[in-house]
Design a protein around this motif. Structure first.
Motif, PDB file in Angstrom:
ATOM      1  N   ALA B 207       0.842  -1.212   0.000  1.00 62.11           N
ATOM      2  CA  ALA B 207       0.000   0.000   0.000  1.00 62.11           C
ATOM      3  C   ALA B 207       0.870   1.252   0.000  1.00 62.11           C
ATOM      4  CB  ALA B 207      -0.917  -0.015   1.216  1.00 62.11           C
ATOM      5  N   ALA B 208       1.939   1.216   0.787  1.00 56.77           N
ATOM      6  CA  ALA B 208       2.835   2.381   0.841  1.00 56.77           C
ATOM      7  C   ALA B 208       3.523   2.604  -0.507  1.00 56.77           C
ATOM      8  CB  ALA B 208       3.868   2.182   1.948  1.00 56.77           C
ATOM      9  N   LEU B 209       3.869   1.518  -1.195  1.00 55.50           N
ATOM     10  CA  LEU B 209       4.547   1.672  -2.495  1.00 55.50           C
ATOM     11  C   LEU B 209       3.584   2.172  -3.568  1.00 55.50           C
ATOM     12  CD1 LEU B 209       7.017  -1.365  -2.581  1.00 55.50           C
ATOM     13  CD2 LEU B 209       7.387   0.975  -1.756  1.00 55.50           C
ATOM     14  N   HIS B 210       2.322   1.740  -3.509  1.00 50.88           N
ATOM     15  CA  HIS B 210       1.324   2.315  -4.423  1.00 50.88           C
ATOM     16  C   HIS B 210       1.256   3.828  -4.199  1.00 50.88           C
ATOM     17  CE1 HIS B 210      -0.568  -1.092  -6.470  1.00 50.88           C
ATOM     18  NE2 HIS B 210      -0.640  -1.763  -5.325  1.00 50.88           N
ATOM     19  N   ALA B 211       1.206   4.233  -2.911  1.00 49.45           N
ATOM     20  CA  ALA B 211       1.111   5.657  -2.590  1.00 49.45           C
ATOM     21  C   ALA B 211       2.378   6.399  -3.011  1.00 49.45           C
ATOM     22  CB  ALA B 211       0.872   5.834  -1.090  1.00 49.45           C
ATOM     23  N   LEU B 212       3.519   5.749  -2.835  1.00 51.69           N
ATOM     24  CA  LEU B 212       4.793   6.364  -3.236  1.00 51.69           C
ATOM     25  C   LEU B 212       4.780   6.643  -4.739  1.00 51.69           C
ATOM     26  CD1 LEU B 212       7.753   7.167  -2.688  1.00 51.69           C
ATOM     27  CD2 LEU B 212       8.369   4.767  -3.059  1.00 51.69           C
TER      28      LEU B 212
END
Lengths: 153, 242
Positions: B207-212
């Motif tokens: 999820a954090a990498l999608h947001a990144l």
């Protein structure tokens, strides 16, 4: 995770129809029986030995991987995120079949295994890779290699 | 790969290649190629299956015994048995992808990595190797560095000779490798799709990498944009947002 058919259509089309150099000549090198050949692996998986310089972006040169390299020393810095890496994480032979090649040489099916193997980073421009590939051919000949298995990802 | 074969043959070295994308091989017309129906990234088939890998390698090498050519393109008669899901596999216990704001996503990433450390130790004991190490950072340092980017900052590179965007890409690759290795620890043999589904759709790190990716696509730095657009989230996993 990603066969060509699993990719978004535009991505799959781009890969399938990737522009390649149009070669006029069709070279065809023959050689002795498999049992007398000396074989090297040339990968395009962006492989490099831990501690060496990784591929940055679309570097068109190559990295050397000595035959005595151990599995825990091999890393990849391939730029693409669109191929599976979990196979390589579990077993390097999925991408770099050095153990299998050594077994074939040990039983005499293949003559011998090169002292050094090599990796390019496959997303690089083939035309920019050409001088490096031709220079690599000299290194292979110095190692008496007459056959290369080309391993993409 | 076909071009490499062409150059090496012109220099007098015989080549045979594995083909994962048949149309591409048909275009480049290398001297000899064995097409395999496996997923991209697995040219010699399933991991931990020496017999299968040997059959692929030998089928390719046998093409060198053909007397007439070029061009020879043959099809390998078998598929990767590890492409099927493994019903016994369970995703690792880790933070889930519930967070929405950048600060919570960044914390979820660091916490998620921390929670997977025992599983990853198990992976290394089991397999005697890890492919983590591209960034040269400890995994906790890589997590902290990427978390800073998720928070909306542009932290300087902690490694001399590596630009900040390049080191961010390398650190992201390390986080992915760490998580996927940790998730595959144990006796079950998950398929790559199972692992990818967990990582990109369920885990806090994914999820954090999608947001990144979304955050970096809005950057004014063209290198950051390029990396965000192409080299963080696989094309098949990119979420369409309005």
């Amino acid at each position: 995770m990603a066969r060509l058919t699993d990719l978004p259509p535009a991505q799959a089309k781009r890969l399938a129809e990737a522009e390649c150099p149009n070669f006029d000549m069709r070279p065809w090198v023959t050689g002795p029986a498999l049992s007398r050949r000396r074989v090297a692996i040339v990968s395009s998986a962006g492989l490099f030995v831990r501690g060496e310089v990784p591929f940055r972006g679309r570097d068109a040169d190559y990295r050397a991987i000595p035959s005595e390299t151990q599995p825990d020393q091999l890393l990849t810095s391939h730029i693409s995120v669109n191929f599976d890496r979990t196979g390589l994480q579990e077993d390097w032979n999925v991408v770099f079949p050095l153990d299998r090649l050594k077994e074939l040489a040990g039983e005499g099916t293949v003559g011998s295994v090169a002292a050094t193997h090599y990796s390019f980073m496959g997303a690089s421009d083939p035309l920019e890779m050409e001088p490096h590939a031709r220079q690599l051919a000299s290194r292979l000949k110095n190692d008496r290699v007459d056959t290369v298995i080309l391993a993409p990802v | 790969m076909g071009a490499l074969g062409h150059y090496l043959e012109e220099e007098g070295i015989a080549t045979v290649g594995i083909s994962l994308i048949r149309p591409q091989t048909e275009n480049t017309k290398p001297p000899r190629a064995l097409w395999v129906p496996f997923e991209l990234g697995r040219p010699f088939g399933p991991p931990a299956d020496p017999g299968f890998q040997r059959r692929v390698l030998l089928a390719a090498l046998r093409l060198l015994e053909h007397e007439r050519g070029p061009v020879i393109i043959e099809d390998f008669p078998g598929d990767d048995p590890r492409a099927q899901p493994h019903s016994a596999w369970q995703p690792p216990v880790s933070a889930t992808a519930a967070a929405k704001d950048a600060r919570a996503l960044a914390e979820g990433l660091e916490d998620g990595i921390s929670r997977l450390e025992d599983s990853h130790r198990g992976w290394v004991e089991q397999n005697h190797r890890t492919t983590v190490g591209l960034s040269g950072l400890k995994i906790s340092e890589a997590a902290r560095y990427v978390a800073e980017w998720v928070r909306g900052k542009s932290p300087p590179s902690p490694r001399e000779g590596y630009s900040a965007p390049l080191l961010m890409r390398f650190a992201v690759d390390d986080l992915k490798a760490f998580c996927l290795e940790a998730a595959a620890a144990g006796t079950a043999r998950p398929s790559s799709r199972q692992l990818g589904d967990w990582f990109w759709e369920e885990s806090a790190i994914g999820a954090a990498l999608h947001a990144l990716r979304e955050r970096c696509l809005a950057s004014e730095d063209e290198r950051v944009k390029l990396i965000a657009g192409n080299f963080i989230v696989p094309a098949a996993r990119v979420r369409i947002t309005n």
